[in-house]
Motif scaffolding. Sequence first.
Motif, mmCIF file in Angstrom:
data_model
loop_
_atom_site.group_PDB
_atom_site.id
_atom_site.type_symbol
_atom_site.label_atom_id
_atom_site.label_comp_id
_atom_site.label_asym_id
_atom_site.label_seq_id
_atom_site.Cartn_x
_atom_site.Cartn_y
_atom_site.Cartn_z
ATOM 1 N N SER A 58 0.793 -1.275 0.239
ATOM 2 C CA SER A 58 0.005 -0.287 -0.018
ATOM 3 C C SER A 58 0.725 1.431 -0.029
ATOM 4 C CB SER A 58 -0.830 -0.234 1.360
ATOM 5 O OG SER A 58 -1.824 -1.012 1.152
ATOM 6 N N CYS A 62 1.055 4.035 -2.972
ATOM 7 C CA CYS A 62 0.763 5.496 -2.295
ATOM 8 C C CYS A 62 2.077 6.388 -2.865
ATOM 9 C CB CYS A 62 0.730 5.475 -0.794
ATOM 10 S SG CYS A 62 0.460 7.220 -0.407
ATOM 11 N N GLU A 65 2.018 7.049 -6.771
ATOM 12 C CA GLU A 65 0.866 8.294 -6.950
ATOM 13 C C GLU A 65 1.230 9.224 -6.252
ATOM 14 O OE1 GLU A 65 -3.109 6.804 -5.856
ATOM 15 O OE2 GLU A 65 -2.943 5.280 -7.007
ATOM 16 N N GLU A 73 -8.090 3.277 -0.888
ATOM 17 C CA GLU A 73 -7.994 3.082 -2.430
ATOM 18 C C GLU A 73 -6.581 2.396 -2.517
ATOM 19 O OE1 GLU A 73 -8.196 6.950 -1.944
ATOM 20 O OE2 GLU A 73 -9.723 5.957 -1.275
ATOM 21 N N HIS A 74 -5.460 2.681 -1.780
ATOM 22 C CA HIS A 74 -4.144 2.354 -2.017
ATOM 23 C C HIS A 74 -4.151 0.896 -1.377
ATOM 24 C CE1 HIS A 74 -2.852 6.954 -1.727
ATOM 25 N NE2 HIS A 74 -2.914 6.349 -3.046
ATOM 26 N N LEU A 76 -6.453 -1.243 -1.501
ATOM 27 C CA LEU A 76 -7.514 -2.058 -2.605
ATOM 28 C C LEU A 76 -6.614 -2.393 -3.726
ATOM 29 C CD1 LEU A 76 -10.839 -0.510 -2.069
ATOM 30 C CD2 LEU A 76 -10.388 -2.601 -1.299
ATOM 31 N N LYS A 77 -5.754 -1.450 -4.010
ATOM 32 C CA LYS A 77 -4.957 -1.530 -5.230
ATOM 33 C C LYS A 77 -3.679 -2.471 -4.912
ATOM 34 C CE LYS A 77 -3.073 -0.784 -9.047
ATOM 35 N NZ LYS A 77 -3.435 -1.422 -10.404
ATOM 36 N N GLN A 80 -4.870 -6.144 -5.056
ATOM 37 C CA GLN A 80 -4.755 -6.403 -6.448
ATOM 38 C C GLN A 80 -3.439 -6.822 -7.044
ATOM 39 O OE1 GLN A 80 -7.807 -6.667 -8.397
ATOM 40 N NE2 GLN A 80 -6.522 -7.698 -9.902
ATOM 41 N N TYR A 92 -14.046 -4.301 0.331
ATOM 42 C CA TYR A 92 -14.644 -3.013 0.088
ATOM 43 C C TYR A 92 -15.920 -2.940 0.905
ATOM 44 C CZ TYR A 92 -16.314 1.280 -1.957
ATOM 45 O OH TYR A 92 -16.678 2.622 -1.898
ATOM 46 N N TYR A 95 -15.345 -2.577 4.419
ATOM 47 C CA TYR A 95 -14.751 -1.162 4.924
ATOM 48 C C TYR A 95 -15.992 -0.134 4.872
ATOM 49 C CZ TYR A 95 -13.148 3.585 3.586
ATOM 50 O OH TYR A 95 -12.912 4.817 3.574
#
Length: 156
Positions: A58, A62, A65, A73-74, A76-77, A80, A92, A95
């Motif tokens: 994560s 982060c 980006e 979102e980080h 969740l990414k 993935q 999600y 959360y």
Amino acid sequence: MEPMDIVGKSKEDASLPKATMTKIIKEMLPPDVRVARDAQDLLIECCVEFINLISSESNEVCSREEKRTIAPEHVLKALQVLGFGEYIDEVYAAYEQHKLETMQDSLKGGKWSNGAEMTEEEALAEQQRMFAEARARMNGGAAPPKEPDSDQTLDS
């Protein structure tokens, strides 16, 4: 020398509460299944390592980006990227449920609120009643009888 993680603490410093983890483990299994203490310890260590892995990835997401704060979102990414994409919908949903429960708790006024709102006059009357009871106890007398609620005696 001890292995260090990214925040400068030894791996032994990072752990999860055993009682909480034991409760979670037992809730996930049928009641007739027992788990050896070594197996519980291993599961707890696996959880710590998983958290470290997700946190580290994560942080990488982060950083790519050019952000300084890890956002949901980080995470969740990161799931993935690490091959846990099949769990993203469930994570999600958990959360979103957490956000909803947190929002409901804050609307209730925190943990000290009983959910009932008092007007300023009601609060002042309650405070005066409590002071009178405390004075009576300090002076060695019994507490004065509780007065009936003003709402019950007023005509609508």
